[in-house]
Design an enzyme around this catalytic site. Structure first.
Site, PDB file in Angstrom:
ATOM      1  N   ASN A   6      -4.075  18.417 -26.640  1.00 27.41           N
ATOM      2  CA  ASN A   6      -5.346  18.186 -26.341  1.00 27.41           C
ATOM      3  C   ASN A   6      -6.172  19.520 -26.669  1.00 27.41           C
ATOM      4  O   ASN A   6      -6.058  20.407 -25.799  1.00 27.41           O
ATOM      5  CB  ASN A   6      -5.347  17.932 -24.572  1.00 27.41           C
ATOM      6  CG  ASN A   6      -6.808  17.654 -24.015  1.00 27.41           C
ATOM      7  OD1 ASN A   6      -7.498  17.652 -24.733  1.00 27.41           O
ATOM      8  ND2 ASN A   6      -6.686  17.577 -22.703  1.00 27.41           N
ATOM      9  N   LYS A  64      -9.215  19.792 -26.099  1.00 29.11           N
ATOM     10  CA  LYS A  64     -10.552  19.911 -25.362  1.00 29.11           C
ATOM     11  C   LYS A  64     -11.756  20.202 -26.147  1.00 29.11           C
ATOM     12  O   LYS A  64     -12.039  19.780 -27.198  1.00 29.11           O
ATOM     13  CB  LYS A  64     -10.241  20.986 -24.386  1.00 29.11           C
ATOM     14  CG  LYS A  64      -8.807  20.679 -23.483  1.00 29.11           C
ATOM     15  CD  LYS A  64      -8.800  21.153 -22.057  1.00 29.11           C
ATOM     16  CE  LYS A  64      -7.434  21.064 -21.670  1.00 29.11           C
ATOM     17  NZ  LYS A  64      -7.395  21.685 -20.321  1.00 29.11           N
ATOM     18  N   HIS A  85      -8.702  12.218 -17.823  1.00 33.93           N
ATOM     19  CA  HIS A  85      -8.270  13.570 -17.738  1.00 33.93           C
ATOM     20  C   HIS A  85      -9.204  14.450 -16.571  1.00 33.93           C
ATOM     21  O   HIS A  85     -10.217  14.139 -16.319  1.00 33.93           O
ATOM     22  CB  HIS A  85      -8.686  14.380 -19.054  1.00 33.93           C
ATOM     23  CG  HIS A  85      -8.172  15.711 -19.008  1.00 33.93           C
ATOM     24  ND1 HIS A  85      -8.633  16.731 -18.291  1.00 33.93           N
ATOM     25  CD2 HIS A  85      -6.809  16.051 -19.543  1.00 33.93           C
ATOM     26  CE1 HIS A  85      -7.778  17.891 -18.454  1.00 33.93           C
ATOM     27  NE2 HIS A  85      -6.570  17.994 -19.251  1.00 33.93           N
ATOM     28  N   GLU A  88     -10.389  17.192 -16.192  1.00 28.93           N
ATOM     29  CA  GLU A  88     -11.871  17.656 -16.551  1.00 28.93           C
ATOM     30  C   GLU A  88     -12.838  16.652 -16.544  1.00 28.93           C
ATOM     31  O   GLU A  88     -14.080  16.820 -15.993  1.00 28.93           O
ATOM     32  CB  GLU A  88     -11.480  18.479 -17.791  1.00 28.93           C
ATOM     33  CG  GLU A  88     -10.903  19.763 -17.460  1.00 28.93           C
ATOM     34  CD  GLU A  88     -10.078  20.238 -18.457  1.00 28.93           C
ATOM     35  OE1 GLU A  88     -10.192  19.762 -19.622  1.00 28.93           O
ATOM     36  OE2 GLU A  88      -9.043  21.212 -18.112  1.00 28.93           O
ATOM     37  N   GLU A 133      -0.497  15.398 -14.381  1.00 30.56           N
ATOM     38  CA  GLU A 133      -0.599  16.703 -14.490  1.00 30.56           C
ATOM     39  C   GLU A 133      -1.433  17.369 -13.240  1.00 30.56           C
ATOM     40  O   GLU A 133      -2.487  16.962 -12.917  1.00 30.56           O
ATOM     41  CB  GLU A 133      -2.086  16.734 -15.565  1.00 30.56           C
ATOM     42  CG  GLU A 133      -1.735  16.291 -17.092  1.00 30.56           C
ATOM     43  CD  GLU A 133      -2.672  16.817 -18.005  1.00 30.56           C
ATOM     44  OE1 GLU A 133      -2.237  17.794 -18.759  1.00 30.56           O
ATOM     45  OE2 GLU A 133      -3.833  16.507 -17.851  1.00 30.56           O
ATOM     46  N   GLY A 162      -4.355  24.978 -17.005  1.00 29.92           N
ATOM     47  CA  GLY A 162      -4.866  26.018 -17.628  1.00 29.92           C
ATOM     48  C   GLY A 162      -4.494  27.179 -16.775  1.00 29.92           C
ATOM     49  O   GLY A 162      -5.369  28.312 -16.883  1.00 29.92           O
ATOM     50  N   SER A 191      -0.186  23.749 -18.106  1.00 30.78           N
ATOM     51  CA  SER A 191       0.465  25.042 -18.703  1.00 30.78           C
ATOM     52  C   SER A 191       1.888  24.947 -19.133  1.00 30.78           C
ATOM     53  O   SER A 191       2.986  25.742 -18.958  1.00 30.78           O
ATOM     54  CB  SER A 191       0.669  25.993 -17.380  1.00 30.78           C
ATOM     55  OG  SER A 191      -0.435  26.281 -16.876  1.00 30.78           O
TER      56      SER A 191
HETATM   57  P1  PGA Z   1      -3.004  23.370 -20.235  1.00 35.12           P
HETATM   58  O1  PGA Z   1      -3.819  21.871 -20.300  1.00 35.12           O
HETATM   59  O2  PGA Z   1      -1.829  23.128 -21.184  1.00 35.12           O
HETATM   60  O3  PGA Z   1      -3.881  24.226 -20.864  1.00 35.12           O
HETATM   61  O4  PGA Z   1      -2.599  23.610 -18.856  1.00 35.12           O
HETATM   62  C1  PGA Z   1      -3.235  20.662 -20.105  1.00 35.12           C
HETATM   63  C2  PGA Z   1      -4.402  19.560 -20.225  1.00 35.12           C
HETATM   64  O5  PGA Z   1      -5.365  19.935 -19.549  1.00 35.12           O
HETATM   65  O6  PGA Z   1      -4.129  18.407 -20.456  1.00 35.12           O
END
Ligand code: PGA
Length: 235
Positions: free
Chosen positions: A8, A10, A101, A103, A159, A165, A197
């Site tokens: 992803n 983003k 997601h 976000e 998640e 993140g 992460s």
């Molecule tokens: P990350 O993000 O690996 O940076 O923690 C995962 C995600 O948001 O899908």
């Protein structure tokens, strides 16, 4: 079943040049890895360019990268300024779509009912939906009204919000418990991914110890070398 590793990206990288370079480096790095399904989800604007690459289109014969999008709209076309239709995504060679997601839920106020509509339209257009959740209650709402035979096509990505993140990945035991509960609710036929992460050190344990069918990888998927390592350790 092959482990499914979803990148992803983003809202990065910010230039086409960088996006192409990243895509090409990953493509090269995983070229010989046949037993992992690798999906790249770049920003919408890069999809037609990366999708035009023969590697993405003819991936069956190369065993290479699949394309996914990070979102889609719940209608196929019409007066919806700024939205992207699942029909367009399919036409560009997308096979997967990330839906709900955290976000999107946080910054764009996506609700469970919006997520539900998106899952339905993705299935209708033969796109594999990846339903992101951080609470068990979001599963039932996400798949509401979807016939049983279709529900098994929904890929769920667990998640935990605090793990995204932050560099603080969820412990394997705790993740395993969630994996178990998710599979129980869905009848054990769905693929369940872990996200939050993920890196090359912890990736393997989520598959081998916690029993996930794959991973949703954010930050690390922007670093070609490290992402390729993630793919290789789960192969
Ligand atoms: P990350 O993000 O690996 O940076 O923690 C995962 C995600 O948001 O899908």
């Amino acid at each position: 079943m092959k482990p499914l590793i979803v990148a992803n990206w983003k809202c990065s990288p910010v230039t086409l040049r960088e996006a192409k370079r990243l895509f090409d480096s990953i493509k090269k790095g995983v070229r010989d890895v046949k037993n992992v399904e690798v999906v790249i989800c770049p920003p919408f604007v890069y999809l037609p360019i990366l999708g035009a690459s023969s590697f993405a289109r003819q991936r069956a014969s190369y065993g290479g990268l699949a394309l996914g999008s990070q979102n889609c709209f719940w209608e196929e076309k019409g007066a919806f300024t700024g939205e992207v239709s699942p029909v367009m995504l399919k036409d560009l060679g997308c096979e997967y779509v990330i839906i709900g997601h955290s976000e999107r839920r946080k910054y764009f106020s996506e609700t469970d009912s919006m997520v539900n509509k998106k899952i339905k339209i993705a299935l209708k257009n033969d796109l594999n939906p990846i339903l992101c959740i951080d609470k068990i209650s979001q599963i039932k709402k996400g798949i509401k009204g979807i016939p049983k035979g279709e529900v098994k096509k929904v890929i769920v990505a667990y998640e935990p919000l605090w793990a995204i993140g932050t560099g603080m990945a969820c412990g394997f035991k705790e993740a395993k418990k969630f994996n178990f509960s998710i599979r129980k609710i869905l009848g054990g036929k769905n693929s369940v991914l872990y996200g939050g992460s993920v890196n090359s050190q912890n990736a393997k344990a989520y598959i081998k110890e916690a029993g996930f069918q794959g991973l949703l990888v954010g930050g690390i998927s922007l670093k070609a070398k490290e992402f390729v390592k993630v793919v290789k350790v789960v192969a």
